[in-house]
Design a protein around this motif. Structure first.
Motif, PDB file in Angstrom:
ATOM      1  N   LYS B  19       3.006   1.380   7.213  1.00 52.14           N
ATOM      2  CA  LYS B  19       4.624   1.418   7.406  1.00 52.14           C
ATOM      3  C   LYS B  19       5.160   0.097   7.533  1.00 52.14           C
ATOM      4  O   LYS B  19       4.450  -0.551   8.585  1.00 52.14           O
ATOM      5  CB  LYS B  19       5.545   2.207   8.614  1.00 52.14           C
ATOM      6  CG  LYS B  19       5.305   3.541   7.876  1.00 52.14           C
ATOM      7  CD  LYS B  19       6.009   4.366   8.896  1.00 52.14           C
ATOM      8  CE  LYS B  19       5.811   5.896   8.162  1.00 52.14           C
ATOM      9  NZ  LYS B  19       5.898   6.534   9.968  1.00 52.14           N
ATOM     10  N   ASP B  20       6.130  -0.598   7.261  1.00 50.56           N
ATOM     11  CA  ASP B  20       6.789  -1.834   8.204  1.00 50.56           C
ATOM     12  C   ASP B  20       6.928  -1.318   9.600  1.00 50.56           C
ATOM     13  O   ASP B  20       6.782  -0.164   9.983  1.00 50.56           O
ATOM     14  CB  ASP B  20       8.182  -2.026   7.908  1.00 50.56           C
ATOM     15  CG  ASP B  20       7.739  -2.695   6.495  1.00 50.56           C
ATOM     16  OD1 ASP B  20       6.164  -2.964   6.031  1.00 50.56           O
ATOM     17  OD2 ASP B  20       8.962  -2.658   5.775  1.00 50.56           O
ATOM     18  N   ASP B  25       0.881   4.951  11.443  1.00 49.92           N
ATOM     19  CA  ASP B  25       1.138   5.958  10.320  1.00 49.92           C
ATOM     20  C   ASP B  25      -0.473   6.501   9.371  1.00 49.92           C
ATOM     21  O   ASP B  25      -0.832   6.251   8.520  1.00 49.92           O
ATOM     22  CB  ASP B  25       1.743   4.277   9.349  1.00 49.92           C
ATOM     23  CG  ASP B  25       0.807   2.908   9.339  1.00 49.92           C
ATOM     24  OD1 ASP B  25      -0.359   3.494  10.314  1.00 49.92           O
ATOM     25  OD2 ASP B  25       1.303   2.228   9.398  1.00 49.92           O
ATOM     26  N   SER B  71       1.407   8.440   6.735  1.00 49.82           N
ATOM     27  CA  SER B  71       2.542   8.671   6.112  1.00 49.82           C
ATOM     28  C   SER B  71       2.714   6.586   5.314  1.00 49.82           C
ATOM     29  O   SER B  71       2.240   6.196   5.292  1.00 49.82           O
ATOM     30  CB  SER B  71       4.064   8.619   7.528  1.00 49.82           C
ATOM     31  OG  SER B  71       3.525   7.815   8.293  1.00 49.82           O
ATOM     32  N   GLY B  72       4.179   6.649   4.565  1.00 48.18           N
ATOM     33  CA  GLY B  72       4.920   5.125   4.394  1.00 48.18           C
ATOM     34  C   GLY B  72       4.233   5.328   2.666  1.00 48.18           C
ATOM     35  O   GLY B  72       4.525   4.173   2.118  1.00 48.18           O
ATOM     36  N   CYS B  73       3.595   6.180   2.460  1.00 48.49           N
ATOM     37  CA  CYS B  73       2.830   5.752   0.840  1.00 48.49           C
ATOM     38  C   CYS B  73       2.675   7.507   0.218  1.00 48.49           C
ATOM     39  O   CYS B  73       1.355   7.723   1.063  1.00 48.49           O
ATOM     40  CB  CYS B  73       2.014   4.862   1.139  1.00 48.49           C
ATOM     41  SG  CYS B  73       1.492   4.805  -0.689  1.00 48.49           S
ATOM     42  N   GLY B 110       4.998  10.339   1.521  1.00 43.50           N
ATOM     43  CA  GLY B 110       5.775   8.754   2.140  1.00 43.50           C
ATOM     44  C   GLY B 110       7.163   8.781   0.790  1.00 43.50           C
ATOM     45  O   GLY B 110       6.493   9.741  -0.201  1.00 43.50           O
ATOM     46  N   THR B 148       7.556  10.090   8.525  1.00 48.35           N
ATOM     47  CA  THR B 148       8.945   9.599   7.433  1.00 48.35           C
ATOM     48  C   THR B 148      10.032  10.012   8.246  1.00 48.35           C
ATOM     49  O   THR B 148      10.511   8.803   9.416  1.00 48.35           O
ATOM     50  CB  THR B 148       8.168  10.057   6.117  1.00 48.35           C
ATOM     51  OG1 THR B 148       8.242  11.608   5.752  1.00 48.35           O
ATOM     52  CG2 THR B 148       7.623  10.318   5.941  1.00 48.35           C
TER      53      THR B 148
END
Lengths: 386, 386
Positions: B19-20, B25, B71-73, B110, B148
């Motif tokens: 994640k940014d 994450d 998370s994040g994808c 994500g 998320t």
């Protein structure tokens, strides 16, 4: 032009006082013949409004002299009293027109669970009968009197070289997922056609038009499409040719329903091809059309095709994930089991969006017409009855 | 307390840079035994993410040493390359823990259709392994790293008199209509239980908890619920007793998922009783839960029960319209085929709404947990990927 386009029909639309604020709310369409052939298709919802139960019954004879329609009240979930109201409405129309109640169909649309204000409706029938005419304006008045949250009247008319035509109007803006058919529509024709052929043509036409519109999955309690044939052109039609033109007329109305549905900022056509059956193509198109995550992405002009993949994966249909290709507005974003193009390449900023899902398994296809899910939809539907 | 509550487990949650903005994450949950019994249930979506395909495979042995989650994808719709990324993730975890890759489950959540940034993920596994501990804070770190659009971590823990307990966390805020199960959840226990009994208990518990949550009909590509049993309490449990406590723990997590779902301003429990089968009760509860017209009415605190009647009438279930009774917040609004009370008598202004539909046909019942459809849902979901 709409129901008064074909010869043999008169129409009227008046303000009977069912709705507040003096809006038109009662429509009457009369078939002056010489023939009174008719057919109808109705909601598949198990909860059927009183006018649907009545009209299904009278349609068994495949003959109608008149259709009376009201907006402002659906007369659904109203028990035996509600059915008596529908019956009394048909009796009243029969009386003023000098026909039998069994020759009068009734349609209602509006809030579910409220009784019809009969003290307004019955005098409204007198007023409508007194103003019946065959003009274009009278057709428009009838098309206007059936509207609820619609922003404008929906009318269509198609002429045939051989001297006959088909006209019609429709209403429907929410609770719109016909199967068959989440709205009211009355179609007229001056063609000469048997009741059996008319019935078959109507079923064939609605199956690929009204039944393929899906705004919010909400098959209503009152959906009705009626077609009345006067035979006034004196032309005995070829059933296949009639079906073709009827389908075209219905599709015209469906496009208008799609464009004017509640809160829509986008019209979305979802074409599923390469399916092993037409039923599979329709099932996938429908599940994508009803998916709130797809619909909100489209509202945001966001080519988030992962949501389309998620939605189609839960359809009761045959798919092979590695064969599926997903395109939006002509750009293939997913193919061969992985990303095919950057999502940024698909421009969804315009009002119309084309989603094409190619299953690459068979020869069947179907297109479902839908819309986005916007703040306007939420706004309009969070304050409808109150 | 969550996954580190039961004895025998360590956890970690770190910011790997998937994640940014430095948010956590990557989560790791490790079972130090002495036993490593495990079971899992997965999404029924035909489009399954790479980690689901991997974890289903490794779960065939009913044994897990560790679960790694990011998370994040979502690593869904990413083809053979995506599957290799999952495999490489499991290999990396196996290497740092000194176990076999076949003993490592992988979960991702994500955006669909993006590849995992492996150059961030693999060093993240090192960092997570280095920080593994059995504290409450480490359990919370893991529960946080899987979020998320969730606004907060969801954790649950239940102890048993006999000296064993069950803990767990879950994430899920949208694309939330498990069947089975639209989110990620990891449960741990120090009970001693056979793989077969654990599997049966998990299926029984999720069927009446996660499977009865339906926010937006969107069964996801990545849904996974895993349960890991360490046997560290030394207590051999009664399977029925274990199932009871597992169900309670899952239900606690589900209530948290319901309450924190995207844009929800209302939690809605839809109880269907008097059904001829449990399947019918679930089908009706689900169709009402997914109906946008019902959901927007609830957002508007509007007891527009006609929409509930419309929705249940399109369910693939046995109903008798004249027998159905519909109540909202304790007020029966529809019964015996007609209006039972004025809709104004039902006060829906609070955050929680109870809808009870009594079919009066049989002895079966089910409750589906849902939420309203708000501007917040539209807002959040019209700008997710872009």
């Amino acid at each position: 032009m709409s129901v008064t386009g074909p010869a043999g029909f008169r129409a009227a639309g008046v303000a009977a006082g069912i709705k507040d604020a003096g809006a038109k709310d009662l429509a009457l369409v009369v078939n002056d013949g010489p023939r009174q052939t008719a057919a109808g298709v109705f909601t598949t919802n198990k909860v059927k409004a009183a006018p649907v139960l009545w009209s299904q019954q009278v349609l068994q004879e495949r003959k109608l002299r008149a259709v009376v329609l009201n907006s402002g009240c659906a007369n659904a979930c109203t028990g035996p009293g509600g059915f008596q109201d529908t019956h009394a409405t048909a009796e009243k129309v029969a009386e003023v027109l000098g026909v039998g109640a069994i020759e009068v169909a009734v349609c209602s649309t509006g809030l579910i669970g409220e009784r019809l204000p009969m003290d307004a409706l019955l005098p409204g029938v007198d007023a409508a009968a007194a103003s019946l005419e065959a003009t274009e304006q009278h057709g428009l008045d009838a098309a206007t009197a059936v509207l609820t949250t619609d922003s404008r009247a929906k009318q269509a008319h198609r002429g045939h070289d051989e001297g006959w035509s088909i006209g019609g109007f429709a209403k429907g803006a929410g609770m719109l997922a016909p199967n068959m058919a989440t709205m009211l529509s009355v179609l007229t024709t001056d063609a000469e056609i048997s009741g059996e052929d008319l019935d078959e043509a109507l079923r064939a036409a609605t199956k690929v038009t009204f039944d393929r519109l899906d705004v919010d999955g909400g098959t209503s309690t009152n959906d009705t499409v009626l077609v009345l044939a006067s035979g006034a052109s004196g032309v005995r039609v070829d059933p296949a040719e009639f079906t073709r033109l009827l389908t075209e007329t219905c599709q015209d109305l469906v496009r208008q329903l799609q464009d004017d549905s509640e809160g829509a900022t986008k019209t979305i056509d979802i074409t599923v091809r390469g399916a092993v059956s037409e039923a599979d193509a329709v099932a996938i198109g429908r599940i994508v059309a009803e998916d709130n995550l797809v619909k909100t992405a489209m509202f945001g002009s966001d080519p988030n095709w992962g949501r389309i993949a998620m939605a189609l994966g839960r359809a009761p249909a045959e798919i092979d994930v590695d064969e599926v290709a997903i395109a939006t507005n002509g750009v293939t974003l997913y193919a061969d089991g992985a990303t095919a193009s950057d999502r940024g390449e698909a421009d969804l900023s315009g009002r119309h969006i084309e989603i094409v899902i190619d299953l690459q398994l068979g020869e069947h296809a179907a297109t479902i017409l839908s819309t986005d899910l916007s703040h306007g939809y939420v706004e309009e539907n969070s304050a409808y009855s109150s």
